[in-house]
Structures are given as structure tokens and as C-alpha cells.
Design an enzyme around this catalytic site. Structure first.
Site, PDB file in Angstrom:
ATOM      1  N   ARG A 188      -8.677  -0.287   7.681  1.00  0.00           N
ATOM      2  CA  ARG A 188      -9.853   0.468   7.026  1.00  0.00           C
ATOM      3  C   ARG A 188     -10.273   1.799   8.116  1.00  0.00           C
ATOM      4  O   ARG A 188     -11.481   1.946   7.958  1.00  0.00           O
ATOM      5  CB  ARG A 188     -11.038  -0.253   6.443  1.00  0.00           C
ATOM      6  CG  ARG A 188     -11.660   0.589   5.322  1.00  0.00           C
ATOM      7  CD  ARG A 188     -12.787  -0.203   4.526  1.00  0.00           C
ATOM      8  NE  ARG A 188     -13.396   0.557   3.357  1.00  0.00           N
ATOM      9  CZ  ARG A 188     -14.130   0.324   2.431  1.00  0.00           C
ATOM     10  NH1 ARG A 188     -14.291  -1.055   2.441  1.00  0.00           N
ATOM     11  NH2 ARG A 188     -14.791   0.898   1.664  1.00  0.00           N
ATOM     12  N   CYS A 189      -8.975   2.213   8.473  1.00  0.00           N
ATOM     13  CA  CYS A 189      -9.150   3.492   9.327  1.00  0.00           C
ATOM     14  C   CYS A 189      -8.115   4.266   9.590  1.00  0.00           C
ATOM     15  O   CYS A 189      -7.005   3.810   9.231  1.00  0.00           O
ATOM     16  CB  CYS A 189      -9.847   2.876  10.539  1.00  0.00           C
ATOM     17  SG  CYS A 189      -8.760   2.183  11.963  1.00  0.00           S
ATOM     18  N   GLN A 217       0.655  -1.308   0.142  1.00  0.00           N
ATOM     19  CA  GLN A 217       0.082   0.007  -0.019  1.00  0.00           C
ATOM     20  C   GLN A 217       0.848   1.418   0.012  1.00  0.00           C
ATOM     21  O   GLN A 217       0.427   2.431   0.014  1.00  0.00           O
ATOM     22  CB  GLN A 217      -0.927   0.031   1.268  1.00  0.00           C
ATOM     23  CG  GLN A 217      -2.171  -1.210   1.260  1.00  0.00           C
ATOM     24  CD  GLN A 217      -2.767  -0.907   2.282  1.00  0.00           C
ATOM     25  OE1 GLN A 217      -3.120  -2.020   2.937  1.00  0.00           O
ATOM     26  NE2 GLN A 217      -3.367   0.075   2.798  1.00  0.00           N
ATOM     27  N   GLU A 269     -13.013   4.935   4.603  1.00  0.00           N
ATOM     28  CA  GLU A 269     -13.147   4.171   5.826  1.00  0.00           C
ATOM     29  C   GLU A 269     -14.338   4.660   6.962  1.00  0.00           C
ATOM     30  O   GLU A 269     -14.560   3.926   7.808  1.00  0.00           O
ATOM     31  CB  GLU A 269     -11.958   4.439   6.622  1.00  0.00           C
ATOM     32  CG  GLU A 269     -11.526   5.892   7.096  1.00  0.00           C
ATOM     33  CD  GLU A 269     -10.174   6.130   7.492  1.00  0.00           C
ATOM     34  OE1 GLU A 269      -9.049   5.640   6.672  1.00  0.00           O
ATOM     35  OE2 GLU A 269      -9.831   6.855   8.545  1.00  0.00           O
TER      36      GLU A 269
END
Lengths: 831, 295
Positions: free
Chosen positions: A393-394, A246, A767
Site C-alpha cells: 500500500r505504498c 494486480q 496509500e
């Protein structure tokens, strides 16, 4: 291009689209070229839908070898001896690597993102089950696996410690005995806010409430597991690693630091990535082993995880054991919030967050509320479990913070017997108070929380369900109704670089825009898409800013040899940071285009104006003396103004002045079966505000995906361990992910409150649904039972967990007695 | 799937298959592969020889014949799910098929293979027990018919011989007044049962229960029969009170363990709830009229 793009009459130069209060989101608000606000089909979907994506495991290189990792069956054990001779005797096996081999190349350990030191292959002691002990390199992946089965490892098994609380007891087994200064399993303490002031507020409060809650260990579980193809080129002295990353540039710097290969001789390529969700931010031993093997053997080496390896060893998320407290007046004004956390970090401190934030952004736990006093404390512990604490996802522990405050507000509402919507309304930071500084020091950019809540309440038909809930209780019906609300505020878009970094590298991001002589353009960015749709949305930003057609812009990312340096995609930072960089780079090009336009139109540069609506440049006061960006591009290369550089390109490295604060209100209505504890979703409303919207269709897709993950979190996902440290939730038989069958119909809505400091007023959205939905779901289940005195239900809320709570408060039901069976005599008519 | 190497045989007739089973050393049978393939992939199973029966076309059937509903060894869960015959006449089968795992697994997995696997959390064993079903096996000595209640021994262990191949599972075709149903509780699609109960009721001309069958899933070391509950039902007229007692008796007969699928107490309670639900549906499908009464 689709022909049905409409021009929105209200799209002005600052994209301050009047908010749409109607039930349907606006479909089109751009200029018909695929710019801001248009539902452009995703450019990347053609290759994904037709099976032409290129993932790491699709890469084949001549002479490529395959790596299989031998993993420990024990959670805590000394490695006495490793015998690889039976594997090495196999024809197809090329090498068996152990820590000893890696020590010879100074590659036996690697730094984690929190500056801990993790064994690449276990040197002396295994610290969690499935930890990497040896690696087998073979001619194909089957032989590698066969070889791995033949490696014999002798272990001296030690008592493990799995639970963070037990890990901090005096007689607990020591997880990290190789560290000289580590005499217990304590990693760090962290504190935020003003303890004295908060204690004072609590003492003076009319009402206080307290609740314990565990945010269980989750795994991001991307569909594509982690993997790499490392290729050392001894001719060029260059290491090329295709990997599931990522953050390719940050990984290049780390790779260079770990391996000693100069950074200009390291190339990281992140091809198509099948989901990351924070799992692909850290460096994992498998990547390093593949690179080391390629370096030693001088052949390309591929390593691709199996599913269970991914779940059992790579970065988990959450595992925060929290106690929350609120202090309030008797009419529900929240005066103070306290939170105490015990964090299980596993065997290494390998959380993935900015290095100055050991607890991430957890101190956003004051949420959407104007609270005068706040205090938080946290202790982190080592255990014999896999390392992690990634931002699934945050943004760095925001999920845990939002869960804490949104759950506590419901607890307080129940204690005071007031409507949970009303208590939120009463305590929201008022829209006129922005920019707002929270009690823990965050500078919220903009918000209008009441508006989002009102919209959600209306969409959810809130009053109707409240009445239905009462009716069911009065009739002692077999199914209870519960209504849950979450009015969350997120903090996303890290940097600023002075606050946020990865391993010391500031969290800016970058865009490099080059317009070709024929009028199309390539935008290169430092972030890396894993399904977010960057190839479309970033092209839309450029299309908007230059008056180009979105189809004339290609977005490239993921190759460190060609892309500008960036910090990668996670924490909803791509649009806030790289999206800003793209807009600024496009505006730089636009400025240069003016001088070329002036040359072409034979006018003074200061007389050239750009018209956002038409996308053309023209002479002030003479709109028919105009020129398009395509014509300007030709001019830049074929007729460039004397005294200026030819070409038409610009680069921007964007360091955000502040983070952005997207928000929303989610309302969930559940129906609970009193006989079995099964929970059904009756209604699921999500109103999001992510500032100005680039592509509403992509936003909606992001919301749907994140809500599904929120449902997984609340209802079924949990990485579990037994007392011996065996992972009992380490594959998809036992780590349950929701399928389409478990996902209800989502009703999405939005409000638009632009970020005042962002070049295009956008905030980031990926997110929000994962962060915002779990408390709404838990609040709904609790709400169904709150009149009977239930204040909390732990996640994951499987039917047995819910039924036991129902039974505890006398709400469980036997099958109804009010049924009568009658049978006619004689032959059954149907047969 | 990176299994250990194995030899793969593909017989095309039952005879060929049984002679392979007899002659080869410790062979493993591959039908739908929905349990075997994951075990190969985890290398929990490392067979040297796999006999793949998917090429035996004569075992691919689902039909009524000679007073039985017969499912050949290659009848897939999806074949049951898609069958009009099942929809019209076999309530418990129609209930069970769509509750097995997920659509992908149902497309490949076979009913007979699931029974042979003898996972106590598998569904079909309970349905066969409720229906007094039978397992037909071919071995060196020819055909052998094993009643379902003599088939299951332990988790993953049955009375099937090592050189025997299940060719068919079958249940008697329904009596004029017969109804059956299956209820299952699970955490998500694709998950094994937390608990499951299959029920079959045959009513006599007076509307009394002539025969009752109850099979239970995931609450004992094998699929289990609730014999006391069955006996309590027989000779009685269907009623909510009768089913309540039967549910309690079934729960008493169950012997669940606490695990990731829930606590033992919960599962026992769910046997009670699911038995009552399944019996209610079975009675209705047998021709009883079920109506709500105001208390």
C-alpha cells in the site's frame, strides 16, 4: 440515481473547487449526474454485499484438478531425494511434480521483477522455510493435501542466516551458492544525493541528531490469498489463467516469456480480487506450477494458497534497518539529512519496483521539507527468509522514507526542545516554491503543507492536549498523554514511462471508451481494482467529461483479451495514470461528438460548444439549440456525418509527464497506561490533500482502511523468524492484524491542491494513510516519554515494548497507593 | 479446512458418548472446536476418530443448582457473556467471557472445552482455580469430580482419563460477602493473554478476608494458583498495602517464559499489577467501599 444530488454553484470547468475550510467536507460539488466530487454509491458494492462477487476460488471448470504444494520445513537445506510414490499410489492423485519435471519443459525457474531467478520448485537447495519443493495434483483439494502429506523429502539441513547484518559477515552461510558470481550475501549498494555537500553541511551545523530505527518486516495480508486456475486448451493452443493479479497485462507478458507460449495465445483474467496491497504484483511459483500442470495434464488446474502459505512465502514488505541523521541550526532550520539502510531482501531479489529503482523511491526521504543537502546509502542482503520487498500500500519504499524523515523531525524537535508542529512549519517547502526540485532530484508538482497542518492542529485541539499532557506529568498521573504529528509527502502515479517500468515495460496506462447507439458506454481500463472503487470513480470521470449519467457507464477491467494494455494497480497510480487516460479518452469522444452535434443541429462544427454544467452540446449563442450525448450517440451510428467514420469511441494511452505528490498532516493523541504499557488512542485526525477529489466517500473509505493498516504496522504486525529460520509470525495467531476493537474513531479532513499537470487535477490517495500514519503514532508514543529522554520506540509497539521503555526512564508506575477500602460490619446488603 | 480424513460420530446422550470413548481407538472429542479445528486444519492433529458432542442437548446448560454454578460441557463463552445471572452474581465470569478471543470464537467455543484443552494461556482455568472450582467427568466407572487444583498437569495435559468426558465445570455459589474479578492483558482482540489474574475474596462479618483465591494465566506451564498470596490475604482487612504485598507474592509464584507475548520480567511485573487490580475489584464487589484518598 439518487435524487438528492445538488448542484454546486462553485464547480467550474477546471474543477478548481474553492477549498472547504469548514469542519465538514463538502458532500456534493458536481452537476447531479454523478460526476466529479459527488458521493456516488459504489457500483461494485451490490455484488460484494450480496455475496455475488467472483473470486478465483469461486471458479469451477469441468474436469478441474487441484494443486497442493509440498513445502520445506527447513530454511536452508539441500534436497537429497524426493519420493512421491506413496502419493502417486493414491487413486485421486493424478501427478506429483518436482523440479525435474519442470526442467523438461524449461519451467523450473522464473524471473523475479528485479530480474533475479527464482526456483519454481526447488532444484537443489531450499533457501527459506516453506519454499516450494514439489506439487501434488489431485481430483479434489482434500486428496491433494493428503497426497502432499505422503510425499517424502530427504533434506541435508544447512545452517541458515536470518539477520541481514549477520548475512554480510565473512563466515555467513552462502544463501545463493548456485550463482556463479555470488561469493557472499551482498546483493547491491545504492546511493543518492551529494555526499560531499551533505558532509559539509553536517560539519558546519549547530546541531546534529541521529537515530536507529527498524521498519520491521510486514506482510500485506490481503483477505483473499493468492491463487490461480490455469486452463491450457490444446485445441486452440491457448493458455487462460484466472489469477489474483494486480497487473494482468504485465503478468501476461511475463507468462509468455517464462512459458514460451506466444503472448497472443495467453489470456490472463483477474476477476474480483479480495485485496492486494502490493502482495499481488509479483508472479509466484504457485501460478507457474498450476500453468505447467495444466499444460502437461491438459486439464484445468486450480491452486489456492492457505493463509499461512500466503504470509510465509509471498511478497513481504519493508524490513529496512535505518539510521537517520539531521543537521540543523540551533533555531531549528534543517540543513541536511543523511540516511543509511540495511535492507533484508530474503532469499531472492524479488522486490516489486521499477527496474531502475533498486531502492524504490526511497530517496523521497527529504519529505515535506526544504533541505539543501541530502545523502542516502543502502545495502541489500540475501538471507534465508522469504523473498519480497513489495510496495505494501505504498509507492516503492516511500513508506520507509516517510517514516525516516517524520521520525527524525520529532527527534530534532525534542533535541532542540521546540514544538514539533513549529519545527515542521519552519521547514516546510513553501507553497509558492512549487514546482519544487528536491535535493535528491524529485520534482514536486504542488503542495500547501502549512495549510494542511494548520487544519489538522485545529481539528485535533492541539493546544488543549499539550496542556493536558503537562497537567498529567505535573500530577504524576497514572496515564500519560502523547501527541504525534506526521506531515508527510508522498510520490505516486508512476510512470513517467521513461523513468518507471515493470520488467522493461513502461508504466503508462490506458482507457478505451465506447459509446453505444443507445447512449450508454463501456470504459475499459488497463488497471485492476482490488477494492479501490474503480468501477465507480472511473465512471464518474467519464460522466463528468461527457455529461452522461454515471449509471450509464460500465467500467471493465482485468481481462487481457478485451482490455487495453496497462500496467496495473499499485502505488496509488490508477487515478493519476489510468484516471487521466479515461479523462483524455472521454475528451476525444467529446471532440468527435461535436462534429455529430454539428450535423444534427445543422450548424458548423466550430460553432458547437459543450456546457459542463448541463452536459449538453449547443450552438454558440443559441443555448436552446442543444443536443445531449444520448442523441449524439444515436446520430453516430444511425446518421453519421458523411466523410467521417461511424461510431463514437476513443482510446488513450497516457504516459504521465511527472508523478503526483499527495500530502497531508496526521495528528494522533495517545494515552499510555504507566502500569502496563498499554496504548489507547484518544484522538486520530487525518487531513489529506489528494488534489481534486472524484468521490469523497470513497476517499474517506480509503483513508479509514489505510489508517487501520497504519495502526497494525505501528502497534502489532511483524513477520518474525527464530534463529533457525522458522517463521514464528506466519499465521494470524502470531501475525496480528488489528480488528475493529483496536481502531479508534477517525476524524478526517482535507484540503485541495490540484496537480497542475494532471488532466483532472487529481493525485491519488489510496496509500497516503498507510504511509503517513505509522510515524504519527510512534511520534505520539515517544512524545509521551520524551521529557524523560526517550527518543525512539521500535515498532510494533506492543504493551511490553512500551512498558520496558517507560521502566527504563523511570516512568513506569505501580498501582496507585492512594486507595482505601472500608467494610461495614454485618450482612452484605446486596445478598 | 483441509483436514486428514477421519470418522465422525455424533452421540446424542452422555451414555452414548462415554461408550463410544470406551470402545473406539484413540478418539478425539469435538465440542466448540476452537482449538481442535485449527489443529486439524494445520494437520497438527490427525485423529482417526472424532466424537462430536454437540448433539448432546442435556449438556447445554448454565444454572445454579445444589450450591453450585454449573456449566454444562456445551455452555459456550457467549452463553456466559450473555447471562444475567453471571452479570449479577459472578464478577470474574462476567469479566472473563468478553475477554476470551473474539466474538466468533466465543459463539462456538465452550468453557469446558477450553478447560480440557489446558492451554496455560487459556483464561478459564485461572478462574476455576480462584473459585475452588471442580471438573465433573463421566467415564466407564461413572462420574468423577476433579478439583481444579488437581486437574492441570502440563501444557495440554490433564488428569482427565482418555475414556472420560467432561460433562460439567462448576464453582460454589457465592457467599454473602463474596466478590471476584479477572484482569487480562493482551496485544489485541483475539490474542491469548500476555498475562491474566483471577481473584476471589470472601469477607467475614468483621470485614476481614475469610477466603482468598488467586489464579494466574500464561505465566507458568499450567494455569497456576498463587497460594502464598492467598494465605497472606486471609484474616486481613482489604487495603492497598495488603494487595500490594499479595501482588508481589503472586508475581514471585509465577514462572513465566519470554516469548512473543512479552519478556519474562515484564510478565512477572504484570502479574503483580493485574493481581492488585483484580483484588481491588473483588474486594469492592464483596462489599468493601473503595475510595481515592488525597495523599
Amino acid at each position: 440515481m439518487s435524487s438528492d444530488r445538488e448542484r454546486a454553484p462553485d464547480a467550474d470547468t477546471e474543477y478548481q473547487h474553492p477549498e472547504d475550510d469548514g469542519p465538514e467536507p463538502e458532500k456534493h460539488c458536481g452537476h447531479g449526474r454523478g460526476g466529479m466530487g459527488e458521493e456516488v454509491n459504489r457500483k461494485e458494492d451490490k455484488r460484494f454485499i450480496t455475496g455475488r462477487g467472483d473470486y478465483v476460488d469461486d471458479i469451477k471448470k469441468p474436469g478441474m484438478l487441484h494443486c497442493e504444494i509440498v513445502r520445506s520445513p527447513h530454511a536452508h537445506a539441500r534436497v537429497e531425494e524426493i519420493d512421491g510414490s506413496r502419493a502417486e499410489a493414491m487413486d485421486e492423485v493424478v501427478a506429483v511434480l518436482t523440479a525435474e519435471d519442470l526442467l523438461a519443459h524449461d519451467l523450473a525457474t522464473m524471473p523475479t521483477l528485479m530480474d533475479d531467478t527464482q526456483d519454481v520448485l526447488v532444484n537443489e537447495k531450499v533457501k527459506f522455510q516453506s519454499q516450494e519443493v514439489a506439487a501434488v495434483i489431485a481430483e479434489d483439494r482434500y486428496a491433494a493435501k493428503d497426497g502432499a502429506q505422503k510425499v517424502e523429502v530427504e533434506y541435508d539441513v544447512l545452517d541458515p542466516v536470518v539477520d541481514a547484518e549477520e548475512a554480510l559477515e565473512d563466515d555467513a552461510p552462502l544463501v545463493r551458492d548456485e550463482l556463479d558470481d555470488q561469493e557472499d550475501n551482498h546483493i547491491f549498494d545504492w546511493e543518492t544525493g551529494d555526499k560531499e555537500e551533505t558532509d559539509r553541511v553536517f560539519e558546519e551545523a549547530d546541531v546534529t541528531v541521529e537515530e536507529d530505527m527498524l521498519y520491521q518486516r510486514l506482510h500485506p495480508a490481503p483477505i483473499e490469498t493468492c491463487g490461480a486456475v490455469a486452463d491450457w486448451d490444446p485445441g486452440k493452443d491457448k493458455m487462460t489463467v484466472h489469477m489474483t493479479s494486480q497487473a494482468p497485462h504485465a503478468h501476461r507478458t511475463l507468462f509468455s516469456q517464462v512459458s514460451g507460449i506466444p503472448e497472443h495465445k495467453v489470456r490472463i483474467v483477474s476477476p474480483d480480487v479480495g485485496g492486494g496491497f502490493g502482495n499481488k504484483v509479483p508472479i509466484y511459483p504457485g501460478y507457474v506450477v498450476a500453468a505447467a500442470a495444466s499444460y502437461v495434464l491438459e486439464e484445468p488446474v486450480k491452486w489456492v494458497e492457505e493463509r499461512s502459505e500466503n504470509i510465509q512465502t509471498t511478497g513481504f514488505a519493508r524490513d529496512y534497518d535505518m539510521t537517520g541523521e539531521l543537521a540543523a541550526t540551533e533555531d531549528g532550520e534543517i540543513k541536511g539529512v543523511k540516511v543509511d539502510v540495511l535492507a533484508n531482501h530474503g532469499a531472492y531479489n524479488a522486490a516489486a519496483q521499477p527496474s531502475k529503482f533498486p531502492a524504490g523511491f526511497f530517496n523521497i526521504f527529504t519529505g515535506s521539507y526544504d533541505i539543501e543537502a541530502a545523502h542516502g546509502s543502502l545495502t541489500a542482503a540475501f538471507t534465508n527468509t522469504a523473498p519480497g520487498g513489495v510496495a505494501y500500500r505504498c509507492s516503492f519504499r516511500v513508506t520507509e522514507a516517510v517514516y525516516l524523515i517524520e521520525r527524525m523531525v520529532k527527534v530534532l524537535a525534542d533535541e532542540l526542545d521546540v514544538d514539533p508542529a513549529e519545527i515542521r512549519r519552519k521547514n516546510f517547502i513553501p507553497s509558492e516554491a512549487f514546482p519544487y526540485e528536491s535535493a535528491t532530484g524529485w520534482n514536486y508538482d504542488s503542495g500547501d503543507y502549512e495549510k494542511a497542518l494548520d487544519k489538522a492542529l485545529e481539528m485535533a485541539d492541539y493546544e488543549h492536549y499539550r496542556e493536558e499532557q503537562q497537567r498529567r506529568l505535573e500530577e504524576d498521573a497514572d496515564k500519560l498523554i502523547g501527541i504525534g504529528i506526521s506531515s508527510f509527502t508522498e510520490v505516486v502515479g508512476a510512470g513517467p514511462g521513461k523513468q518507471c517500468d515493470i520488467a522493461g515495460i513502461e508504466m503508462f496506462d490506458s482507457a478505451d471508451l465506447r459509446v453505444n447507439p443507445t447512449g450508454n458506454a463501456v470504459l475499459r481500463v488497463g488497471v485492476q481494482t482490488q477494492g479501490q472503487g474503480h468501477e465507480t470513480t472511473f465512471a464518474q470521470i467519464v460522466a463528468e467529461e461527457l455529461g452522461m449519467d454515471v449509471d450509464d457507464i460500465t467500467v471493465e477491467h482485468g481481462d487481457t483479451d478485451t482490455e487495453p494494455y496497462g500496467l496495473g494497480t499499485y502505488g496509488s497510480r490508477s487515478t493519476p495514470v489510468a484516471g487521466a487516460a479515461a479523462a483524455v479518452a472521454a475528451r476525444k469522444v467529446r471532440d468527435k461528438a461535436k462534429s455529430i452535434a454539428a450535423n444534427e443541429l445543422e450548424a458548423a462544427e466550430e460553432d458547437i460548444e459543450w456546457d459542463r454544467e448541463s452536459g449538453e452540446f449547443h450552438v454558440a449563442g443559441a443555448p436552446d439549440r442543444s443536443i445531449t450525448i444520448t442523441e449524439i450517440a444515436a446520430g453516430a451510428y444511425m446518421n453519421h456525418p458523411g466523410g467521417e467514420e461511424p461510431g463514437l469511441e476513443a482510446t488513450n494511452y497516457y504516459d504521465p509527464p511527472e508523478m503526483t505528490y499527495p500530502f497531508g498532516s496526521y495528528i494522533v493523541v495517545v494515552e499510555i497506561d504507566r502500569e502496563t504499557g498499554e496504548v489507547d488512542f484518544e484522538k486520530f485526525v487525518a487531513v489529506d490533500d489528494c488534489g481534486n477529489r472524484i468521490n469523497p466517500m470513497i476517499i474517506e473509505g480509503q483513508i479509514h482502511g489505510g489508517l487501520a493498516q497504519g495502526i497494525g504496522t505501528a502497534m502489532m504486525e511483524h513477520v518474525t523468524y527464530d534463529d533457525n529460520g522458522n517463521v514464528t509470525g506466519g499465521d494470524f495467531m502470531n501475525y496480528l492484524l488489528p480488528t475493529a476493537n483496536e481502531i479508534p474513531n477517525f476524524e478526517t479532513g482535507h484540503t485541495v491542491t490540484p496537480s497542475p499537470h494532471h488532466p483532472i487535477g487529481a493525485k491519488g490517495v489510496g496509500e497516503s494513510p498507510t504511509v503517513g500514519s505509522p510515524p504519527a503514532i510512534v511520534n505520539a508514543v515517544v512524545d509521551a516519554m520524551s521529557e524523560a529522554g526517550v527518543s525512539h520506540v521500535e515498532m510494533p509497539m506492543t504493551p511490553d515494548v512500551v512498558w520496558e521503555k517507560l521502566d527504563e526512564v523511570g516512568l513506569s508506575h505501580q498501582p496507585a497507593r492512594n486507595v482505601e477500602f472500608s467494610v461495614e460490619d454485618g450482612e452484605h446488603a446486596d445478598d | 479446512m483441509k483436514s486428514a480424513p477421519f470418522e465422525h460420530y455424533e452421540p446424542t446422550t452422555t451414555n452414548e458418548a462415554t461408550s463410544l470413548l470406551e470402545s473406539l481407538d484413540d478418539p478425539t472429542i469435538l465440542a466448540g472446536g476452537q482449538s481442535l479445528v485449527p489443529m486439524l486444519r494445520f494437520r497438527l492433529a490427525n485423529p482417526d476418530v472424532v466424537v462430536d458432542i454437540n448433539g448432546i442437548d442435556s449438556l447445554d446448560y448454565l444454572r445454579e443448582e445444589d450450591g453450585y454454578l454449573k456449566l454444562g460441557a456445551l455452555a459456550r463463552h457467549a452463553d456466559v457473556e450473555d447471562s444475567d445471572l453471571i452479570d449479577e452474581r459472578y464478577g470474574s465470569f462476567a469479566d472473563t467471557a468478553p475477554l476470551v478471543a473474539d466474538p466468533q470464537i466465543r459463539n462456538r467455543g465452550t468453557v469446558a472445552g477450553s478447560v480440557a484443552q489446558a492451554d496455560p494461556k487459556g483464561d478459564w482455568g485461572s478462574v476455576l482455580l480462584a473459585h475452588e472450582g471442580e471438573i465433573v467427568a463421566e467415564g466407564p466407572d461413572g462420574e468423577r469430580v476433579i478439583p481444579a487444583d488437581e486437574f492441570f498437569l502440563l501444557p495440554y495435559d490433564t488428569t482427565l482419563g482418555e475414556d472420560e468426558l467432561i460433562t460439567e465445570v462448576r464453582i460454589p455459589t457465592p457467599e454473602p460477602r463474596e466478590g471476584s474479578a479477572y484482569h487480562k492483558l493482551k496485544r489485541k482482540t483475539g490474542d491469548y493473554a500476555m498475562a491474566g489474574v483471577g481473584a476471589r475474596l470472601v469477607l467475614d462479618d468483621d470485614g476481614r478476608i475469610e477466603t482468598a483465591g488467586i489464579g494466574m494465566t500464561a505465566v507458568d506451564i499450567t494455569n497456576a494458583q498463587a497460594t502464598d498470596a492467598e494465605q497472606h490475604l486471609e484474616g486481613e482487612r482489604p487495603s492497598a498495602d495488603l494487595f500490594e504485598t499479595a501482588g508481589e507474592l503472586a508475581a514471585e509464584a509465577s514462572n513465566p517464559e519470554s516469548d512473543e507475548h512479552g519478556g519474562a520480567d515484564y510478565k512477572e511485573r504484570m502479574v503483580d499489577v493485574l493481581a492488585q487490580r483484580a483484588l481491588g475489584d473483588a474486594a469492592e464487589r464483596a462489599g468493601a467501599v473503595r475510595r481515592k484518598v488525597t495523599q
